[in-house]
Scaffold this motif. Structure first.
Motif, PDB file in Angstrom:
ATOM      1  N   LEU A 181      -9.605  82.255  42.353  1.00  5.86           N
ATOM      2  CA  LEU A 181     -10.519  81.244  42.898  1.00  5.86           C
ATOM      3  C   LEU A 181      -9.843  79.881  43.038  1.00  5.86           C
ATOM      4  O   LEU A 181     -10.029  79.188  44.044  1.00  5.86           O
ATOM      5  CB  LEU A 181     -11.765  81.140  42.021  1.00  5.86           C
ATOM      6  CG  LEU A 181     -12.656  82.382  42.008  1.00  5.86           C
ATOM      7  CD1 LEU A 181     -13.736  82.255  40.939  1.00  5.86           C
ATOM      8  CD2 LEU A 181     -13.265  82.635  43.381  1.00  5.86           C
ATOM      9  N   ILE A 182      -9.047  79.526  42.041  1.00  6.28           N
ATOM     10  CA  ILE A 182      -8.331  78.247  42.123  1.00  6.28           C
ATOM     11  C   ILE A 182      -7.257  78.313  43.208  1.00  6.28           C
ATOM     12  O   ILE A 182      -7.088  77.364  43.987  1.00  6.28           O
ATOM     13  CB  ILE A 182      -7.729  77.870  40.751  1.00  6.28           C
ATOM     14  CG1 ILE A 182      -8.854  77.600  39.743  1.00  6.28           C
ATOM     15  CG2 ILE A 182      -6.800  76.662  40.876  1.00  6.28           C
ATOM     16  CD1 ILE A 182      -8.386  77.445  38.305  1.00  6.28           C
ATOM     17  N   ARG A 187      -6.450  76.630  50.682  1.00  8.78           N
ATOM     18  CA  ARG A 187      -7.299  76.219  51.805  1.00  8.78           C
ATOM     19  C   ARG A 187      -7.230  74.710  52.020  1.00  8.78           C
ATOM     20  O   ARG A 187      -7.203  74.234  53.156  1.00  8.78           O
ATOM     21  CB  ARG A 187      -8.760  76.660  51.585  1.00  8.78           C
ATOM     22  CG  ARG A 187      -9.640  76.367  52.780  1.00  8.78           C
ATOM     23  CD  ARG A 187      -9.147  77.105  54.030  1.00  8.78           C
ATOM     24  NE  ARG A 187      -9.703  76.505  55.230  1.00  8.78           N
ATOM     25  CZ  ARG A 187      -9.016  76.226  56.326  1.00  8.78           C
ATOM     26  NH1 ARG A 187      -7.749  76.520  56.409  1.00  8.78           N
ATOM     27  NH2 ARG A 187      -9.598  75.669  57.351  1.00  8.78           N
ATOM     28  N   ALA A 188      -7.192  73.952  50.925  1.00 11.45           N
ATOM     29  CA  ALA A 188      -7.058  72.493  51.049  1.00 11.45           C
ATOM     30  C   ALA A 188      -5.749  72.135  51.754  1.00 11.45           C
ATOM     31  O   ALA A 188      -5.719  71.277  52.640  1.00 11.45           O
ATOM     32  CB  ALA A 188      -7.126  71.839  49.669  1.00 11.45           C
ATOM     33  N   GLY A 232      -4.130  74.097  53.789  1.00 12.30           N
ATOM     34  CA  GLY A 232      -4.292  74.541  55.175  1.00 12.30           C
ATOM     35  C   GLY A 232      -5.086  73.555  56.013  1.00 12.30           C
ATOM     36  O   GLY A 232      -4.765  73.308  57.174  1.00 12.30           O
ATOM     37  N   LEU A 233      -6.120  72.972  55.421  1.00  9.45           N
ATOM     38  CA  LEU A 233      -6.906  71.955  56.133  1.00  9.45           C
ATOM     39  C   LEU A 233      -6.052  70.729  56.451  1.00  9.45           C
ATOM     40  O   LEU A 233      -6.120  70.189  57.553  1.00  9.45           O
ATOM     41  CB  LEU A 233      -8.122  71.541  55.305  1.00  9.45           C
ATOM     42  CG  LEU A 233      -9.307  72.496  55.347  1.00  9.45           C
ATOM     43  CD1 LEU A 233     -10.350  72.088  54.305  1.00  9.45           C
ATOM     44  CD2 LEU A 233      -9.928  72.528  56.734  1.00  9.45           C
ATOM     45  N   CYS A 234      -5.256  70.294  55.487  1.00  6.52           N
ATOM     46  CA  CYS A 234      -4.356  69.150  55.729  1.00  6.52           C
ATOM     47  C   CYS A 234      -3.355  69.490  56.829  1.00  6.52           C
ATOM     48  O   CYS A 234      -3.118  68.689  57.736  1.00  6.52           O
ATOM     49  CB  CYS A 234      -3.597  68.779  54.455  1.00  6.52           C
ATOM     50  SG  CYS A 234      -4.625  68.010  53.204  1.00  6.52           S
ATOM     51  N   THR A 235      -2.777  70.675  56.739  1.00  3.09           N
ATOM     52  CA  THR A 235      -1.778  71.106  57.719  1.00  3.09           C
ATOM     53  C   THR A 235      -2.359  71.160  59.123  1.00  3.09           C
ATOM     54  O   THR A 235      -1.775  70.618  60.061  1.00  3.09           O
ATOM     55  CB  THR A 235      -1.224  72.500  57.323  1.00  3.09           C
ATOM     56  OG1 THR A 235      -0.632  72.402  56.034  1.00  3.09           O
ATOM     57  CG2 THR A 235      -0.194  72.992  58.292  1.00  3.09           C
ATOM     58  N   SER A 236      -3.510  71.804  59.268  1.00  2.00           N
ATOM     59  CA  SER A 236      -4.085  71.961  60.605  1.00  2.00           C
ATOM     60  C   SER A 236      -4.709  70.677  61.134  1.00  2.00           C
ATOM     61  O   SER A 236      -4.640  70.382  62.319  1.00  2.00           O
ATOM     62  CB  SER A 236      -5.112  73.098  60.616  1.00  2.00           C
ATOM     63  OG  SER A 236      -6.186  72.823  59.749  1.00  2.00           O
TER      64      SER A 236
END
Length: 116
Positions: free
Chosen positions: A65-66, A72-73, A75-79
């Motif tokens: 979960l961690i 994902r965090a 990935g959000l920054c990257t995208s």
């Protein structure tokens, strides 16, 4: 700590495919590669923990979960910011990502040691 570090090296570097590594950071279509990558972490962690300290099987689920949250965090920054290999933030994001994963292992190790 050594157990979770070995798990991290195996799951993040040896068993992570390019499809997972690239796909999980995309703007769309990221869910399946991210889930596949994090399930590899879950499988390796669960296997090692069941061999070494089976009463802590649930630590593998917490780690999953961690891990999915951290990746994902990233990935959000990257995208969102278009971070590619040439972007000045690329290595910073990799470093922060790896540091957070190792701190997770450290925290979970302390938990297991304190409750062993």
């Amino acid at each position: 700590m050594l157990l979770l570090t070995v798990k991290h090296i195996i799951a993040d570097f040896v068993l992570q495919t390019s499809w997972m590594a690239i796909g999980k950071d995309q703007k769309t279509g990221w869910a399946l590669p991210l889930l596949a990558h994090c399930f590899v972490h879950l499988a390796v962690a669960m296997t090692l923990i069941l061999i070494i300290a089976p009463k802590f099987w649930f630590v593998a689920v917490i780690d999953f979960l961690i891990h999915i949250t951290i990746d994902r965090a990233k990935g959000l920054c990257t995208s969102t910011f278009g971070v590619t290999h040439e972007h000045p933030w690329f290595w910073t994001l990799i470093g922060v990502d790896q540091a957070l994963h190792h701190l997770t292992g450290f925290g979970l190790s302390i938990f297991m040691a304190a409750n062993g």
